[in-house]
Design a protein around this motif. Structure first.
Motif, PDB file in Angstrom:
ATOM      1  N   GLU A 270      21.102  33.547 -58.857  1.00 37.19           N
ATOM      2  CA  GLU A 270      22.536  33.519 -58.609  1.00 37.19           C
ATOM      3  C   GLU A 270      22.924  32.305 -57.766  1.00 37.19           C
ATOM      4  O   GLU A 270      22.173  31.861 -56.894  1.00 37.19           O
ATOM      5  CB  GLU A 270      22.982  34.803 -57.904  1.00 37.19           C
ATOM      6  N   VAL A 271      24.102  31.758 -58.095  1.00 35.28           N
ATOM      7  CA  VAL A 271      24.672  30.652 -57.333  1.00 35.28           C
ATOM      8  C   VAL A 271      26.156  30.923 -57.140  1.00 35.28           C
ATOM      9  O   VAL A 271      26.762  31.745 -57.842  1.00 35.28           O
ATOM     10  CB  VAL A 271      24.494  29.298 -58.059  1.00 35.28           C
ATOM     11  N   TYR A 272      26.732  30.204 -56.182  1.00 33.65           N
ATOM     12  CA  TYR A 272      28.176  30.278 -56.002  1.00 33.65           C
ATOM     13  C   TYR A 272      28.806  29.094 -56.720  1.00 33.65           C
ATOM     14  O   TYR A 272      28.427  27.942 -56.496  1.00 33.65           O
ATOM     15  CB  TYR A 272      28.550  30.254 -54.514  1.00 33.65           C
ATOM     16  N   CYS A 273      29.775  29.372 -57.609  1.00 33.93           N
ATOM     17  CA  CYS A 273      30.441  28.329 -58.383  1.00 33.93           C
ATOM     18  C   CYS A 273      31.857  28.122 -57.863  1.00 33.93           C
ATOM     19  O   CYS A 273      32.627  29.083 -57.714  1.00 33.93           O
ATOM     20  CB  CYS A 273      30.493  28.702 -59.857  1.00 33.93           C
ATOM     21  N   ASN A 274      32.196  26.847 -57.607  1.00 33.09           N
ATOM     22  CA  ASN A 274      33.546  26.480 -57.211  1.00 33.09           C
ATOM     23  C   ASN A 274      34.234  25.868 -58.425  1.00 33.09           C
ATOM     24  O   ASN A 274      33.793  24.841 -58.951  1.00 33.09           O
ATOM     25  CB  ASN A 274      33.485  25.479 -56.054  1.00 33.09           C
ATOM     26  N   MET A 275      35.322  26.483 -58.889  1.00 34.28           N
ATOM     27  CA  MET A 275      35.987  26.054 -60.110  1.00 34.28           C
ATOM     28  C   MET A 275      37.213  25.175 -59.856  1.00 34.28           C
ATOM     29  O   MET A 275      38.019  24.965 -60.761  1.00 34.28           O
ATOM     30  CB  MET A 275      36.387  27.279 -60.926  1.00 34.28           C
ATOM     31  N   THR A 276      37.336  24.603 -58.637  1.00 34.91           N
ATOM     32  CA  THR A 276      38.433  23.685 -58.355  1.00 34.91           C
ATOM     33  C   THR A 276      37.992  22.243 -58.605  1.00 34.91           C
ATOM     34  O   THR A 276      36.817  21.976 -58.875  1.00 34.91           O
ATOM     35  CB  THR A 276      38.892  23.838 -56.893  1.00 34.91           C
ATOM     36  N   ASP A 277      38.930  21.297 -58.508  1.00 36.87           N
ATOM     37  CA  ASP A 277      38.656  19.862 -58.709  1.00 36.87           C
ATOM     38  C   ASP A 277      37.909  19.633 -60.018  1.00 36.87           C
ATOM     39  O   ASP A 277      36.792  19.149 -60.041  1.00 36.87           O
ATOM     40  CB  ASP A 277      37.880  19.300 -57.519  1.00 36.87           C
ATOM     41  N   ARG A 278      38.512  20.000 -61.128  1.00 39.43           N
ATOM     42  CA  ARG A 278      37.946  19.906 -62.482  1.00 39.43           C
ATOM     43  C   ARG A 278      36.883  20.947 -62.749  1.00 39.43           C
ATOM     44  O   ARG A 278      36.346  21.022 -63.852  1.00 39.43           O
ATOM     45  CB  ARG A 278      37.392  18.504 -62.771  1.00 39.43           C
ATOM     46  N   GLY A 279      36.557  21.782 -61.780  1.00 37.79           N
ATOM     47  CA  GLY A 279      35.678  22.927 -61.991  1.00 37.79           C
ATOM     48  C   GLY A 279      34.214  22.591 -62.180  1.00 37.79           C
ATOM     49  O   GLY A 279      33.811  21.441 -62.321  1.00 37.79           O
ATOM     50  N   GLY A 280      33.395  23.645 -62.170  1.00 41.51           N
ATOM     51  CA  GLY A 280      31.987  23.506 -62.492  1.00 41.51           C
ATOM     52  C   GLY A 280      31.103  23.039 -61.352  1.00 41.51           C
ATOM     53  O   GLY A 280      29.984  22.569 -61.594  1.00 41.51           O
ATOM     54  N   TRP A 281      31.534  23.151 -60.097  1.00 37.09           N
ATOM     55  CA  TRP A 281      30.715  22.714 -58.976  1.00 37.09           C
ATOM     56  C   TRP A 281      29.726  23.814 -58.595  1.00 37.09           C
ATOM     57  O   TRP A 281      30.095  24.947 -58.331  1.00 37.09           O
ATOM     58  CB  TRP A 281      31.585  22.375 -57.766  1.00 37.09           C
ATOM     59  N   THR A 282      28.435  23.460 -58.578  1.00 33.13           N
ATOM     60  CA  THR A 282      27.389  24.394 -58.151  1.00 33.13           C
ATOM     61  C   THR A 282      27.172  24.184 -56.658  1.00 33.13           C
ATOM     62  O   THR A 282      26.700  23.118 -56.226  1.00 33.13           O
ATOM     63  CB  THR A 282      26.078  24.135 -58.911  1.00 33.13           C
ATOM     64  N   VAL A 283      27.516  25.167 -55.871  1.00 33.84           N
ATOM     65  CA  VAL A 283      27.472  25.045 -54.408  1.00 33.84           C
ATOM     66  C   VAL A 283      26.057  25.330 -53.913  1.00 33.84           C
ATOM     67  O   VAL A 283      25.477  26.361 -54.258  1.00 33.84           O
ATOM     68  CB  VAL A 283      28.473  26.017 -53.755  1.00 33.84           C
ATOM     69  N   PHE A 284      25.480  24.397 -53.123  1.00 33.68           N
ATOM     70  CA  PHE A 284      24.133  24.654 -52.601  1.00 33.68           C
ATOM     71  C   PHE A 284      24.117  24.863 -51.079  1.00 33.68           C
ATOM     72  O   PHE A 284      23.091  25.222 -50.522  1.00 33.68           O
ATOM     73  CB  PHE A 284      23.145  23.545 -53.008  1.00 33.68           C
ATOM     74  N   GLN A 285      25.264  24.637 -50.420  1.00 33.25           N
ATOM     75  CA  GLN A 285      25.374  25.004 -49.006  1.00 33.25           C
ATOM     76  C   GLN A 285      26.800  25.438 -48.709  1.00 33.25           C
ATOM     77  O   GLN A 285      27.763  24.818 -49.164  1.00 33.25           O
ATOM     78  CB  GLN A 285      24.997  23.855 -48.076  1.00 33.25           C
ATOM     79  N   ARG A 286      26.890  26.518 -47.921  1.00 29.56           N
ATOM     80  CA  ARG A 286      28.204  26.967 -47.466  1.00 29.56           C
ATOM     81  C   ARG A 286      28.036  27.492 -46.028  1.00 29.56           C
ATOM     82  O   ARG A 286      27.161  28.322 -45.755  1.00 29.56           O
ATOM     83  CB  ARG A 286      28.741  28.069 -48.380  1.00 29.56           C
ATOM     84  N   ARG A 287      28.876  26.996 -45.145  1.00 30.61           N
ATOM     85  CA  ARG A 287      28.775  27.393 -43.740  1.00 30.61           C
ATOM     86  C   ARG A 287      30.186  27.605 -43.209  1.00 30.61           C
ATOM     87  O   ARG A 287      30.918  26.664 -42.917  1.00 30.61           O
ATOM     88  CB  ARG A 287      28.053  26.322 -42.936  1.00 30.61           C
ATOM     89  N   VAL A 288      30.590  28.888 -43.131  1.00 26.63           N
ATOM     90  CA  VAL A 288      31.953  29.253 -42.767  1.00 26.63           C
ATOM     91  C   VAL A 288      32.057  29.586 -41.282  1.00 26.63           C
ATOM     92  O   VAL A 288      33.010  29.212 -40.604  1.00 26.63           O
ATOM     93  CB  VAL A 288      32.433  30.442 -43.619  1.00 26.63           C
TER      94      VAL A 288
END
Length: 372
Positions: A270-288
């Motif tokens: 599983e991965v987190y996908c960001n569909m903004t900015d033309r979409g299809g970004w596979t997120v490999f780091q997220r720090r909220v």
């Protein structure tokens, strides 16, 4: 009578092989007329008309060809080729190579190869092996033109019987090349051209996850997006990254999806996908926020850690296989302490494997608002 033998002798006359030999055997044969000849290899002699009036005479060995035509107004047209030969019945008496051409008063007449017809340009239809259903008349102008007769098609610069193009299919007047296939409208049967004949598969049908379509001038069953196969059988395909998920359905929301990069030997992950900015970004780091400890060891960063919905590191192994299966961009989104967002984007991004300590192996040109 006993003790004696009798011998009988006879002599068969030798026929001339052509009109040239007729002229040479007897000096009196200098006028035109009908004579018996017997060419080499032909079983019986036969009559021919020998024309001894033109130049050296003897027209019937390298043979020359003379064509004399008289128009309705009495105008004489004369054509001469210095070499002439035809094939046998097996080759349909096809005209061989003609020699050098010369002639007189031929400007007003169109000459066609022996396997072509002549007709008015407005009514002639020239068909080719490549496009048998289309009249190739884009270069046609007023006047007479040479074209292949019915049942023949242009193949290169020659007219050939329809079957020499491949396999003829009446639907759309289509020629299928040897070894190629043809699928009918509706995709209910598929034929393969084998030894000049179409071998039909009457059981051809599209998978429930496929559609009968024509792509790049080829009609067949094509699997739906997200499925792979030959169109008759389609199986679900695990996407390689978030871009492939976006390509199938651009209306997808940000969220968690399952992927399997090329070369990855483990199960899909599983991965987190960001569909903004033309979409299809596979997120490999997220720090909220600070709920996840990022001060961890080598193995943790190798395998990945955290919660994909909040804070996480995808894993260096996964990142290596992701960035080495195709060309990728990288986008880094940040938020300042007072809440203003900014980002940095590079048009190329790739990492090496563990043997090189997952070193960054390439980064492209920068764009964005981070002010680097």
């Amino acid at each position: 009578m006993e003790g004696q033998s009798s011998f009988f002798f006879y002599q068969q006359s030798t026929y001339p092989r052509d009109c040239r030999e007729v002229q040479g055997q007897c000096s009196s044969h200098n006028s035109s007329g009908v004579f018996m000849i017997k060419p080499d290899g032909y079983p019986d002699p036969f009559e021919v008309y020998c024309d001894n009036t033109d130049r050296s005479g003897g027209w019937t060995k390298k043979y020359q060809l003379v064509i004399e035509l008289t128009t309705s107004s009495g105008h004489l047209i004369w054509v001469f080729y210095d070499h002439f030969r035809i094939s046998d019945a097996f080759s349909h008496f096809k005209l061989g190579n003609l020699g050098n051409y010369s002639g007189e008063n031929t400007d007003a007449i169109t000459f066609c190869p022996s396997n072509m017809d002549i007709d008015n340009c407005s009514t002639a239809c020239q068909r080719t092996c490549e496009a048998p259903g289309i009249c190739q008349d884009e270069d046609c102008t007023d006047g007479e033109v040479c074209f292949c007769p019915d049942g023949f098609f242009m193949k290169g610069s020659d007219c050939v019987p329809r079957e020499q193009c491949g396999c003829y299919v009446s639907e759309g007047q289509t020629i299928v090349a040897e070894g190629d296939f043809f699928v009918n409208a509706g995709c209910t049967r598929k034929g393969v051209c084998t030894n000049g004949q179409i071998i039909w598969d009457e059981g051809y049908a599209c998978s429930p996850n496929a559609n009968c379509e024509e792509r790049n001038n080829i009609r067949q069953c094509y699997c739906d997006n997200g499925y792979g196969g030959d169109g008759e059988t389609c199986t679900s395909v695990t996407p390689k990254d978030c871009q492939e998920i976006y390509d199938v359905d651009s209306t997808r929301n940000n969220g968690i999806y399952r992927i399997k990069p090329t070369g990855w030997t483990g199960p899909a992950f599983e991965v987190y996908c960001n569909m903004t900015d033309r979409g299809g970004w596979t997120v490999f780091q997220r720090r909220v926020d600070g709920s996840q400890d990022f001060y961890l060891g080598w193995n943790s960063y190798k395998q990945g850690f955290g919660n994909l919905n909040i804070n996480f590191w995808l894993g260096n192994d996964k990142l290596y296989y992701l960035t080495n299966q195709k060309r990728y961009e990288i986008r880094i989104d940040l938020v300042k302490a007072y809440g203003a967002p900014y980002y940095a984007k590079f048009d190329f991004f790739r990492t090496n494997d563990e043997s090189d300590n997952y070193r960054l192996s390439g980064v492209g040109t920068y764009s964005g608002t981070a002010g680097l």
